[in-house]
Design an enzyme around this catalytic site. Structure first.
Site, PDB file in Angstrom:
ATOM      1  N   GLU A 128      26.263  18.359   0.345  1.00 51.28           N
ATOM      2  CA  GLU A 128      25.922  17.487   1.475  1.00 51.28           C
ATOM      3  C   GLU A 128      26.083  18.230   2.800  1.00 51.28           C
ATOM      4  O   GLU A 128      25.267  18.098   3.705  1.00 51.28           O
ATOM      5  CB  GLU A 128      26.828  16.241   1.473  1.00 51.28           C
ATOM      6  CG  GLU A 128      26.654  15.342   0.266  1.00 51.28           C
ATOM      7  CD  GLU A 128      25.285  14.710   0.222  1.00 51.28           C
ATOM      8  OE1 GLU A 128      24.324  15.428  -0.121  1.00 51.28           O
ATOM      9  OE2 GLU A 128      25.159  13.514   0.509  1.00 51.28           O
ATOM     10  N   THR A 181      17.927  14.793   6.808  1.00 53.05           N
ATOM     11  CA  THR A 181      19.210  14.237   7.260  1.00 53.05           C
ATOM     12  C   THR A 181      19.702  14.973   8.500  1.00 53.05           C
ATOM     13  O   THR A 181      20.198  14.356   9.448  1.00 53.05           O
ATOM     14  CB  THR A 181      20.255  14.328   6.130  1.00 53.05           C
ATOM     15  OG1 THR A 181      19.727  13.668   4.996  1.00 53.05           O
ATOM     16  CG2 THR A 181      21.563  13.676   6.516  1.00 53.05           C
TER      17      THR A 181
END
Ligand code: HSE
Length: 309
Positions: A128, A181
């Site tokens: 992530e 993102t």
């Protein structure tokens, strides 16, 4: 066990009132990941060729998470990771999290569950960090734990699994654009006014209470985001209209799923869910906007083992 195949599901995060700390595991949409032991050490990745994903272990989140894990254990063999992507990257339902969490979960099974769930969250978070630029566990935690989770801390991982009211389900509509993102995080303001902090904390607290009591009216009053949504909404086609349509058709709440462009609505009955999905779909179709839409219950189990050999 020499090889294992898992289904690693999608997830919705933030849930409007919990930026970077709330996440919910979806039933449908996910990656299928097969991990097999190899005689020579190291990691090999192969993907199904979709979405231009790299097989480079230092650039694919699965490889990054797996390497973080294998640094902490001495193993005499290696692993081949085959990823069949079911979630489009940049869709806002945890595509990278599904690959990284599914991979470390599968490898851990081949290591006789040497690591615990919090370790798996920590390793997955490296993936992530690679794609988004910062550590957040709100996608990986609910995939690994199942259900809905609250990430209290990512420094020393501390996660609370929250209850999911029986009838709660989600409607997801994803306009067919990609939002990275990392880009979506750039539009988030770095400073929040104290008045907004107070409102957001109150909403987060009452949302959590609504999960315990199943009070959907309280949930409806709580799933609100005045901090991040106003800026991110500008990146999503027809966001305000979709919100209005969803509310008109009886949703409990509606907001941006993760970093977008997917939009989630919450509902507590299938008739409303279908009406909400159909009405949003009609709107997008009328405007010629391509989209994907589906309804999902909350997945209380998380990653599922499909096959072992
Ligand atoms: N909480 C994160 C965000 C999720 O909103 O940026 C993205 O994967």
């Amino acid at each position: 066990m020499d090889s294992i195949k898992v289904f690693s599901p999608g997830s919705i995060t933030n849930l409007s009132c919990g930026y970077d700390i709330l996440g919910l595991c979806l039933e449908n949409r996910g990656d299928e990941i097969k991990v097999s032991k190899t005689s020579s050490k190291g990691i090999i990745i192969s993907t199904n060729g979709g979405y231009n994903l790299t097989n480079n272990i230092n650039e694919n989140v699965a490889g990054i998470a797996a390497q973080a894990m294998l640094k902490e254990i001495d193993v005499n063999n290696g692993f081949r990771i085959e990823i069949n992507k079911g979630i489009k990257p940049g869709s806002g339902i945890g595509s990278s999290a599904a690959s990284s969490a599914g991979t470390v979960f599968a490898i851990n099974q081949l290591l006789d569950s040497h690591f615990g769930q919090l370790d798996l969250i920590k390793f997955s978070m490296e993936g992530e960090k690679y794609v988004s630029g910062s550590y957040h566990a709100d996608n990986v935690a609910p995939i690994i734990l199942g259900g809905i989770s609250l990430v209290r801390s990512t420094d020393k991982i501390d996660v609370v699994k929250l209850p999911s009211p029986k009838d709660l389900e989600v409607i997801i509509v994803r306009p067919n654009i990609e939002i990275k993102t990392s880009d979506s995080r750039k539009v988030v303001k770095k400073k929040v006014k104290i008045e907004k902090m107070v409102k957001q904390s109150a909403n987060l607290g009452s949302f959590i209470s609504s999960l315990y009591t199943g009070d959907f009216n309280l949930m409806s009053r709580s799933v609100i985001d005045e901090v991040v949504e106003p800026d991110r909404a500008l990146l999503i086609p027809e966001f305000d209209k979709v919100k209005e349509i969803s509310k008109k058709n009886g949703c409990i709440a509606v907001g941006i799923s993760g970093s977008g462009p997917s939009i989630f609505s919450l509902s507590n009955n299938r008739i409303s869910s279908t009406k909400i999905l159909d009405s949003i779909s009609n709107h997008y179709e009328k405007l010629g906007i391509s989209y994907d839409g589906f309804i999902s219950k909350i997945n209380s189990q998380g990653i599922k083992i499909l096959d072992t050999k």
